[in-house]
Design an enzyme around this catalytic site. Structure first.
Site, PDB file in Angstrom:
ATOM      1  N   ARG A 192      11.031 -26.933  25.172  1.00 28.36           N
ATOM      2  CA  ARG A 192       9.902 -26.286  25.861  1.00 28.36           C
ATOM      3  C   ARG A 192       8.859 -25.790  24.857  1.00 28.36           C
ATOM      4  O   ARG A 192       9.171 -25.229  23.805  1.00 28.36           O
ATOM      5  CB  ARG A 192      10.418 -25.115  26.694  1.00 28.36           C
ATOM      6  CG  ARG A 192       9.345 -24.314  27.434  1.00 28.36           C
ATOM      7  CD  ARG A 192       8.882 -23.093  26.671  1.00 28.36           C
ATOM      8  NE  ARG A 192       7.951 -22.271  27.460  1.00 28.36           N
ATOM      9  CZ  ARG A 192       7.279 -21.225  26.974  1.00 28.36           C
ATOM     10  NH1 ARG A 192       7.431 -20.872  25.719  1.00 28.36           N
ATOM     11  NH2 ARG A 192       6.452 -20.548  27.762  1.00 28.36           N
ATOM     12  N   VAL A 193       7.591 -25.993  25.169  1.00 27.55           N
ATOM     13  CA  VAL A 193       6.465 -25.486  24.388  1.00 27.55           C
ATOM     14  C   VAL A 193       5.565 -24.692  25.313  1.00 27.55           C
ATOM     15  O   VAL A 193       5.242 -25.142  26.413  1.00 27.55           O
ATOM     16  CB  VAL A 193       5.668 -26.639  23.731  1.00 27.55           C
ATOM     17  CG1 VAL A 193       4.455 -26.092  22.993  1.00 27.55           C
ATOM     18  CG2 VAL A 193       6.563 -27.433  22.788  1.00 27.55           C
ATOM     19  N   GLY A 194       5.172 -23.517  24.897  1.00 21.84           N
ATOM     20  CA  GLY A 194       4.296 -22.679  25.699  1.00 21.84           C
ATOM     21  C   GLY A 194       2.834 -22.837  25.327  1.00 21.84           C
ATOM     22  O   GLY A 194       2.416 -23.870  24.781  1.00 21.84           O
ATOM     23  N   ASP A 195       2.058 -21.810  25.594  1.00 21.17           N
ATOM     24  CA  ASP A 195       0.610 -21.901  25.418  1.00 21.17           C
ATOM     25  C   ASP A 195       0.142 -21.640  23.992  1.00 21.17           C
ATOM     26  O   ASP A 195      -0.953 -22.035  23.614  1.00 21.17           O
ATOM     27  CB  ASP A 195      -0.093 -20.909  26.351  1.00 21.17           C
ATOM     28  CG  ASP A 195       0.235 -19.464  25.993  1.00 21.17           C
ATOM     29  OD1 ASP A 195       1.433 -19.108  26.037  1.00 21.17           O
ATOM     30  OD2 ASP A 195      -0.686 -18.693  25.681  1.00 21.17           O
ATOM     31  N   SER A 200       7.867 -13.851  16.222  1.00 21.71           N
ATOM     32  CA  SER A 200       7.236 -14.952  15.492  1.00 21.71           C
ATOM     33  C   SER A 200       7.865 -14.963  14.118  1.00 21.71           C
ATOM     34  O   SER A 200       8.296 -13.926  13.615  1.00 21.71           O
ATOM     35  CB  SER A 200       5.713 -14.782  15.391  1.00 21.71           C
ATOM     36  OG  SER A 200       5.391 -13.711  14.529  1.00 21.71           O
ATOM     37  N   THR A 215       4.501 -12.750  21.388  1.00 24.94           N
ATOM     38  CA  THR A 215       3.634 -13.567  20.553  1.00 24.94           C
ATOM     39  C   THR A 215       2.868 -12.611  19.653  1.00 24.94           C
ATOM     40  O   THR A 215       2.741 -11.429  19.968  1.00 24.94           O
ATOM     41  CB  THR A 215       2.633 -14.348  21.431  1.00 24.94           C
ATOM     42  OG1 THR A 215       3.333 -15.058  22.437  1.00 24.94           O
ATOM     43  CG2 THR A 215       1.805 -15.320  20.629  1.00 24.94           C
ATOM     44  N   THR A 238      -1.073 -13.799  24.959  1.00 27.36           N
ATOM     45  CA  THR A 238       0.369 -13.614  24.971  1.00 27.36           C
ATOM     46  C   THR A 238       0.816 -13.464  26.412  1.00 27.36           C
ATOM     47  O   THR A 238       0.215 -12.710  27.167  1.00 27.36           O
ATOM     48  CB  THR A 238       0.807 -12.383  24.149  1.00 27.36           C
ATOM     49  OG1 THR A 238       2.212 -12.170  24.335  1.00 27.36           O
ATOM     50  CG2 THR A 238       0.044 -11.126  24.556  1.00 27.36           C
ATOM     51  N   GLY A 239       1.824 -14.206  26.814  1.00 23.76           N
ATOM     52  CA  GLY A 239       2.287 -14.098  28.190  1.00 23.76           C
ATOM     53  C   GLY A 239       3.154 -15.263  28.592  1.00 23.76           C
ATOM     54  O   GLY A 239       3.661 -16.003  27.754  1.00 23.76           O
ATOM     55  N   THR A 240       3.332 -15.416  29.889  1.00 24.90           N
ATOM     56  CA  THR A 240       4.109 -16.530  30.412  1.00 24.90           C
ATOM     57  C   THR A 240       3.311 -17.802  30.224  1.00 24.90           C
ATOM     58  O   THR A 240       2.377 -18.086  30.964  1.00 24.90           O
ATOM     59  CB  THR A 240       4.432 -16.315  31.908  1.00 24.90           C
ATOM     60  OG1 THR A 240       5.020 -15.018  32.072  1.00 24.90           O
ATOM     61  CG2 THR A 240       5.410 -17.361  32.399  1.00 24.90           C
ATOM     62  N   GLY A 241       3.678 -18.587  29.217  1.00 23.48           N
ATOM     63  CA  GLY A 241       2.840 -19.674  28.750  1.00 23.48           C
ATOM     64  C   GLY A 241       2.472 -20.706  29.782  1.00 23.48           C
ATOM     65  O   GLY A 241       1.357 -21.248  29.771  1.00 23.48           O
ATOM     66  N   THR A 251       4.184 -17.758  17.538  1.00 28.44           N
ATOM     67  CA  THR A 251       5.247 -17.284  18.427  1.00 28.44           C
ATOM     68  C   THR A 251       6.569 -17.994  18.171  1.00 28.44           C
ATOM     69  O   THR A 251       6.601 -19.100  17.613  1.00 28.44           O
ATOM     70  CB  THR A 251       4.850 -17.500  19.900  1.00 28.44           C
ATOM     71  OG1 THR A 251       5.799 -16.853  20.747  1.00 28.44           O
ATOM     72  CG2 THR A 251       4.818 -18.978  20.243  1.00 28.44           C
TER      73      THR A 251
END
Length: 352
Positions: free
Chosen positions: A244-247, A91, A216, A267-270, A234
Protein backbone atom coordinates in the site's frame (compact mmCIF):
# COMPACT_ATOMS: atom_id res chain seq x y z
CA UNK A 1 3.07 41.26 4.81
CA UNK A 2 3.34 38.01 6.75
CA UNK A 3 0.26 36.83 8.56
CA UNK A 4 -0.71 33.52 10.06
CA UNK A 5 -4.23 32.13 9.79
CA UNK A 6 -5.01 28.72 11.17
CA UNK A 7 -8.08 26.54 11.56
CA UNK A 8 -7.98 23.73 14.05
CA UNK A 9 -10.15 20.73 14.64
CA UNK A 10 -13.76 19.98 13.92
CA UNK A 11 -14.93 23.17 15.62
CA UNK A 12 -13.28 25.16 12.83
CA UNK A 13 -11.93 27.88 15.11
CA UNK A 14 -9.87 30.51 13.29
CA UNK A 15 -7.38 32.91 14.82
CA UNK A 16 -5.27 35.69 13.41
CA UNK A 17 -1.73 35.97 14.72
CA UNK A 18 -0.08 39.40 14.93
CA UNK A 19 0.92 40.68 11.50
CA UNK A 20 4.59 41.25 10.80
CA UNK A 21 5.81 44.58 9.47
CA UNK A 22 6.49 44.62 5.76
CA UNK A 23 10.17 45.41 6.28
CA UNK A 24 10.73 42.40 8.54
CA UNK A 25 11.99 40.18 5.74
CA UNK A 26 10.50 37.62 3.46
CA UNK A 27 11.23 34.06 4.47
CA UNK A 28 8.84 31.78 6.31
CA UNK A 29 8.18 28.14 7.05
CA UNK A 30 5.44 25.94 8.47
CA UNK A 31 5.87 22.37 9.72
CA UNK A 32 3.63 19.48 10.73
CA UNK A 33 4.39 16.23 12.52
CA UNK A 34 1.19 14.31 11.90
CA UNK A 35 -2.48 14.61 12.82
CA UNK A 36 -4.87 12.39 14.73
CA UNK A 37 -6.65 11.95 18.03
CA UNK A 38 -4.08 13.97 19.93
CA UNK A 39 -5.64 15.15 23.19
CA UNK A 40 -4.31 16.59 26.43
CA UNK A 41 -5.75 13.77 28.52
CA UNK A 42 -3.65 11.21 26.64
CA UNK A 43 -0.37 13.16 26.88
CA UNK A 44 1.91 13.30 29.87
CA UNK A 45 3.57 16.66 30.57
CA UNK A 46 6.89 15.10 29.59
CA UNK A 47 5.57 13.83 26.25
CA UNK A 48 3.90 17.16 25.52
CA UNK A 49 7.16 18.98 26.24
CA UNK A 50 9.17 16.54 24.10
CA UNK A 51 6.96 17.07 21.04
CA UNK A 52 7.03 20.85 21.46
CA UNK A 53 10.81 20.75 21.73
CA UNK A 54 11.03 18.63 18.57
CA UNK A 55 8.83 21.05 16.64
CA UNK A 56 10.87 24.01 17.88
CA UNK A 57 14.03 22.23 16.78
CA UNK A 58 12.50 21.72 13.33
CA UNK A 59 11.85 25.47 13.07
CA UNK A 60 15.42 26.19 14.13
CA UNK A 61 16.81 23.95 11.40
CA UNK A 62 14.71 25.70 8.80
CA UNK A 63 15.57 29.13 10.14
CA UNK A 64 19.29 28.32 10.02
CA UNK A 65 18.99 27.76 6.27
CA UNK A 66 16.54 30.50 5.33
CA UNK A 67 18.04 33.27 7.47
CA UNK A 68 21.36 32.81 5.65
CA UNK A 69 19.73 33.18 2.25
CA UNK A 70 19.41 29.45 1.64
CA UNK A 71 16.81 28.02 -0.68
CA UNK A 72 13.38 26.76 0.30
CA UNK A 73 14.39 23.33 -1.03
CA UNK A 74 17.43 23.23 1.24
CA UNK A 75 15.28 24.23 4.20
CA UNK A 76 12.74 21.50 3.44
CA UNK A 77 15.46 18.87 3.30
CA UNK A 78 17.17 20.07 6.48
CA UNK A 79 13.95 20.14 8.49
CA UNK A 80 12.67 16.76 7.34
CA UNK A 81 16.01 14.96 7.70
CA UNK A 82 15.94 15.86 11.38
CA UNK A 83 12.37 14.62 11.75
CA UNK A 84 13.24 11.40 9.92
CA UNK A 85 15.89 10.75 12.59
CA UNK A 86 13.50 11.43 15.48
CA UNK A 87 11.74 8.24 16.67
CA UNK A 88 8.79 10.25 17.98
CA UNK A 89 7.50 10.77 14.44
CA UNK A 90 6.20 8.29 11.87
CA UNK A 91 8.93 8.78 9.29
CA UNK A 92 12.44 7.43 9.01
CA UNK A 93 13.62 6.00 12.33
CA UNK A 94 10.18 6.28 13.92
CA UNK A 95 8.31 4.67 11.02
CA UNK A 96 5.54 2.18 11.65
CA UNK A 97 5.75 -1.45 10.52
CA UNK A 98 3.86 -3.13 7.73
CA UNK A 99 2.03 -6.42 8.24
CA UNK A 100 5.17 -8.13 6.92
CA UNK A 101 7.26 -6.57 9.70
CA UNK A 102 9.05 -4.03 7.48
CA UNK A 103 9.47 -0.27 7.56
CA UNK A 104 8.48 0.98 4.09
CA UNK A 105 9.20 4.67 3.67
CA UNK A 106 7.69 7.24 1.31
CA UNK A 107 8.65 10.86 0.63
CA UNK A 108 8.22 13.67 -1.88
CA UNK A 109 9.48 17.18 -2.56
CA UNK A 110 8.42 19.90 -5.01
CA UNK A 111 9.95 23.17 -6.21
CA UNK A 112 7.34 25.90 -6.64
CA UNK A 113 9.61 27.94 -8.91
CA UNK A 114 9.97 25.29 -11.61
CA UNK A 115 7.25 22.72 -10.76
CA UNK A 116 9.99 20.10 -10.69
CA UNK A 117 9.27 17.30 -8.23
CA UNK A 118 10.70 14.05 -6.91
CA UNK A 119 9.19 11.21 -4.93
CA UNK A 120 9.99 7.73 -3.62
CA UNK A 121 7.80 4.95 -2.27
CA UNK A 122 8.44 1.74 -0.36
CA UNK A 123 12.14 2.20 0.39
CA UNK A 124 13.58 0.19 3.27
CA UNK A 125 17.29 1.03 3.52
CA UNK A 126 17.66 4.74 2.75
CA UNK A 127 18.27 6.70 5.93
CA UNK A 128 16.75 9.92 4.58
CA UNK A 129 13.96 9.32 2.06
CA UNK A 130 13.48 13.08 1.62
CA UNK A 131 17.05 13.36 0.31
CA UNK A 132 16.37 10.51 -2.10
CA UNK A 133 13.21 12.27 -3.30
CA UNK A 134 15.27 15.39 -3.95
CA UNK A 135 17.89 13.36 -5.80
CA UNK A 136 15.13 11.94 -8.02
CA UNK A 137 14.06 15.51 -8.79
CA UNK A 138 17.56 16.87 -9.34
CA UNK A 139 19.39 13.96 -10.95
CA UNK A 140 16.89 11.85 -12.88
CA UNK A 141 14.35 12.42 -15.63
CA UNK A 142 11.61 10.86 -13.51
CA UNK A 143 9.27 12.07 -10.77
CA UNK A 144 8.70 8.89 -8.75
CA UNK A 145 10.80 5.80 -8.06
CA UNK A 146 9.79 2.89 -5.88
CA UNK A 147 11.23 0.07 -3.74
CA UNK A 148 14.35 -1.71 -5.06
CA UNK A 149 14.80 0.55 -8.05
CA UNK A 150 14.70 3.62 -5.83
CA UNK A 151 17.30 2.08 -3.55
CA UNK A 152 19.57 1.23 -6.49
CA UNK A 153 19.34 4.87 -7.55
CA UNK A 154 20.11 5.96 -3.97
CA UNK A 155 23.30 3.92 -3.99
CA UNK A 156 24.31 5.37 -7.33
CA UNK A 157 23.78 8.86 -5.91
CA UNK A 158 25.94 8.10 -2.87
CA UNK A 159 23.12 8.55 -0.34
CA UNK A 160 23.40 6.96 3.08
CA UNK A 161 22.24 3.34 3.13
CA UNK A 162 21.47 1.65 6.45
CA UNK A 163 20.47 -1.81 7.62
CA UNK A 164 16.66 -2.05 7.89
CA UNK A 165 17.06 -2.62 11.64
CA UNK A 166 18.21 1.01 11.89
CA UNK A 167 14.56 2.06 11.70
CA UNK A 168 13.35 -0.37 14.37
CA UNK A 169 11.64 1.00 17.48
CA UNK A 170 9.96 -1.20 20.08
CA UNK A 171 7.01 1.15 20.26
CA UNK A 172 6.15 0.72 16.58
CA UNK A 173 6.78 -3.03 16.61
CA UNK A 174 4.37 -3.46 19.54
CA UNK A 175 1.79 -1.32 17.74
CA UNK A 176 2.08 -3.57 14.68
CA UNK A 177 1.67 -6.71 16.81
CA UNK A 178 -1.43 -5.25 18.40
CA UNK A 179 -2.93 -4.27 15.03
CA UNK A 180 -2.28 -7.67 13.47
CA UNK A 181 -3.78 -9.39 16.48
CA UNK A 182 -6.94 -7.35 16.02
CA UNK A 183 -7.09 -8.42 12.36
CA UNK A 184 -6.48 -12.06 13.16
CA UNK A 185 -3.22 -12.14 11.18
CA UNK A 186 0.04 -13.87 12.05
CA UNK A 187 2.84 -11.88 13.68
CA UNK A 188 5.96 -11.87 11.44
CA UNK A 189 9.39 -12.80 12.81
CA UNK A 190 11.22 -10.06 14.65
CA UNK A 191 13.56 -8.31 12.17
CA UNK A 192 17.14 -9.48 11.99
CA UNK A 193 19.39 -7.11 13.88
CA UNK A 194 16.60 -5.66 16.02
CA UNK A 195 17.45 -5.13 19.70
CA UNK A 196 16.17 -7.48 22.36
CA UNK A 197 12.49 -6.95 23.29
CA UNK A 198 11.81 -4.36 25.97
CA UNK A 199 8.66 -3.10 27.70
CA UNK A 200 6.67 -0.33 26.04
CA UNK A 201 5.65 2.62 28.20
CA UNK A 202 2.20 2.16 29.72
CA UNK A 203 -0.53 3.86 27.71
CA UNK A 204 1.70 4.50 24.69
CA UNK A 205 0.10 1.83 22.50
CA UNK A 206 -3.38 3.16 23.18
CA UNK A 207 -2.28 6.68 22.29
CA UNK A 208 -0.44 5.51 19.19
CA UNK A 209 -3.48 3.59 17.97
CA UNK A 210 -5.34 6.88 17.81
CA UNK A 211 -2.65 9.44 17.16
CA UNK A 212 -0.53 7.60 14.62
CA UNK A 213 -3.18 5.78 12.67
CA UNK A 214 -1.88 8.13 10.02
CA UNK A 215 1.32 9.96 10.84
CA UNK A 216 3.50 12.01 8.53
CA UNK A 217 5.97 14.88 8.72
CA UNK A 218 5.98 17.77 6.29
CA UNK A 219 7.25 21.28 5.65
CA UNK A 220 6.46 24.21 3.39
CA UNK A 221 9.08 26.96 3.10
CA UNK A 222 9.41 30.36 1.43
CA UNK A 223 12.92 31.69 0.82
CA UNK A 224 14.28 35.22 0.38
CA UNK A 225 14.15 34.83 -3.39
CA UNK A 226 10.38 34.42 -3.16
CA UNK A 227 10.36 30.72 -4.03
CA UNK A 228 8.14 28.13 -2.34
CA UNK A 229 8.96 24.47 -1.79
CA UNK A 230 7.09 21.68 -0.02
CA UNK A 231 8.09 18.25 1.22
CA UNK A 232 6.54 15.30 3.02
CA UNK A 233 7.88 12.05 4.51
CA UNK A 234 6.11 9.11 6.14
CA UNK A 235 6.21 5.51 7.26
CA UNK A 236 2.60 5.03 6.20
CA UNK A 237 -0.04 3.02 8.06
CA UNK A 238 0.60 0.53 10.84
CA UNK A 239 0.20 -3.04 9.58
CA UNK A 240 -0.43 -1.93 6.00
CA UNK A 241 -0.54 -4.75 3.44
CA UNK A 242 0.09 -5.52 -0.23
CA UNK A 243 2.55 -2.69 -0.82
CA UNK A 244 0.00 0.00 0.00
CA UNK A 245 1.12 3.56 -0.83
CA UNK A 246 -0.63 6.62 0.54
CA UNK A 247 -0.71 10.25 -0.49
CA UNK A 248 2.66 11.40 0.86
CA UNK A 249 4.74 10.55 -2.23
CA UNK A 250 2.02 11.55 -4.68
CA UNK A 251 2.51 15.04 -6.09
CA UNK A 252 -0.76 16.96 -5.90
CA UNK A 253 -2.21 14.79 -3.15
CA UNK A 254 0.19 14.93 -0.21
CA UNK A 255 2.65 17.53 -1.52
CA UNK A 256 2.37 20.47 -3.90
CA UNK A 257 4.18 23.77 -4.50
CA UNK A 258 3.69 26.53 -7.05
CA UNK A 259 4.97 30.09 -6.71
CA UNK A 260 1.78 31.30 -8.41
CA UNK A 261 -0.46 29.96 -5.67
CA UNK A 262 0.90 28.16 -2.61
CA UNK A 263 2.71 25.19 -1.14
CA UNK A 264 1.00 22.45 0.85
CA UNK A 265 2.06 19.39 2.85
CA UNK A 266 -0.63 17.01 4.07
CA UNK A 267 -1.13 14.35 6.71
CA UNK A 268 -4.13 12.07 7.01
CA UNK A 269 -5.95 9.09 5.61
CA UNK A 270 -4.07 8.94 2.33
CA UNK A 271 -6.75 7.28 0.25
CA UNK A 272 -9.03 10.30 0.71
CA UNK A 273 -6.25 12.81 0.09
CA UNK A 274 -5.45 11.03 -3.16
CA UNK A 275 -9.08 11.05 -4.32
CA UNK A 276 -9.43 14.76 -3.58
CA UNK A 277 -5.91 15.71 -4.75
CA UNK A 278 -5.92 17.78 -1.57
CA UNK A 279 -2.61 19.65 -1.91
CA UNK A 280 -3.04 20.86 -5.48
CA UNK A 281 -6.76 21.49 -4.96
CA UNK A 282 -6.03 24.03 -2.23
CA UNK A 283 -3.53 25.82 -4.45
CA UNK A 284 -5.96 25.83 -7.38
CA UNK A 285 -8.61 27.49 -5.23
CA UNK A 286 -6.10 30.20 -4.31
CA UNK A 287 -4.86 30.76 -7.86
CA UNK A 288 -8.01 30.29 -9.94
CA UNK A 289 -10.83 31.34 -7.62
CA UNK A 290 -9.01 33.97 -5.59
CA UNK A 291 -9.72 32.42 -2.20
CA UNK A 292 -7.48 33.29 0.71
CA UNK A 293 -5.13 30.52 1.73
CA UNK A 294 -7.10 29.86 4.90
CA UNK A 295 -10.47 29.82 3.12
CA UNK A 296 -9.13 27.43 0.49
CA UNK A 297 -7.62 25.17 3.13
CA UNK A 298 -10.82 25.12 5.16
CA UNK A 299 -13.02 24.42 2.15
CA UNK A 300 -10.98 21.36 1.26
CA UNK A 301 -10.28 20.03 4.77
CA UNK A 302 -13.28 21.11 6.85
CA UNK A 303 -15.90 20.71 4.10
CA UNK A 304 -14.87 18.44 1.23
CA UNK A 305 -12.58 16.01 3.05
CA UNK A 306 -14.93 15.77 6.01
CA UNK A 307 -17.93 15.17 3.75
CA UNK A 308 -16.09 12.24 2.16
CA UNK A 309 -15.35 10.72 5.56
CA UNK A 310 -11.64 11.46 5.42
CA UNK A 311 -9.61 12.87 8.26
CA UNK A 312 -6.32 14.68 8.63
CA UNK A 313 -4.90 18.09 7.96
CA UNK A 314 -2.48 20.33 6.06
CA UNK A 315 0.02 23.12 6.50
CA UNK A 316 0.31 25.72 3.74
CA UNK A 317 2.15 28.88 2.72
CA UNK A 318 1.93 31.44 -0.09
CA UNK A 319 4.60 33.49 -1.83
CA UNK A 320 3.12 36.53 -0.06
CA UNK A 321 3.93 34.93 3.27
CA UNK A 322 0.44 33.87 4.35
CA UNK A 323 0.69 30.79 6.58
CA UNK A 324 -2.25 28.49 7.25
CA UNK A 325 -3.09 25.15 8.73
CA UNK A 326 -6.36 23.31 8.85
CA UNK A 327 -7.29 19.89 10.28
CA UNK A 328 -10.48 18.04 11.17
CA UNK A 329 -8.93 15.87 13.88
CA UNK A 330 -8.57 16.68 17.59
CA UNK A 331 -4.93 17.61 17.15
CA UNK A 332 -1.99 18.04 14.82
CA UNK A 333 1.67 18.64 15.70
CA UNK A 334 2.40 21.94 13.99
CA UNK A 335 4.69 24.96 14.06
CA UNK A 336 5.42 28.08 12.05
CA UNK A 337 7.93 30.88 11.88
CA UNK A 338 8.33 33.94 9.67
CA UNK A 339 11.25 36.35 9.65
CA UNK A 340 10.71 39.06 12.23
CA UNK A 341 8.10 37.03 14.12
CA UNK A 342 7.98 34.65 17.04
CA UNK A 343 7.78 30.86 16.62
CA UNK A 344 4.33 29.31 16.99
CA UNK A 345 4.15 25.71 18.22
CA UNK A 346 0.86 23.93 18.89
CA UNK A 347 -0.51 20.42 19.34
CA UNK A 348 -4.17 20.45 20.31
CA UNK A 349 -7.22 21.68 18.45
CA UNK A 350 -7.99 24.50 20.88
CA UNK A 351 -4.58 26.18 20.48
CA UNK A 352 -4.02 29.11 18.12
Amino acid sequence: MFRTLMTAGCAALTSLAPAFAEDDGNWALVVHGGAGVIERDSMTPETDAAYRAAMNAALERGEAVLSEGGSALDAIEAVIRGLEDDPMFNSGRGAVFTAAGRNELDASIMDGATLQAGAVAGVTQVRHPISLARAVMDHSRHVMLQSEGAETFAREQGLEIVDPAFFFTERRWAAMERALGGMGLDIPPRPEGAPDPEPVQEGMLERDALEHRFGTVGVVALDEAGNIAAGTSTGGLTAKRWGRVGDSPIIGAGTYANNESCGVSATGTGEYFIRLTVASRICALVELQGLTLQDASDRVIQDELTAMGGDGGIVALTADGDIAWSFNTPGMYRASLAEGGEPVVAIYGDED
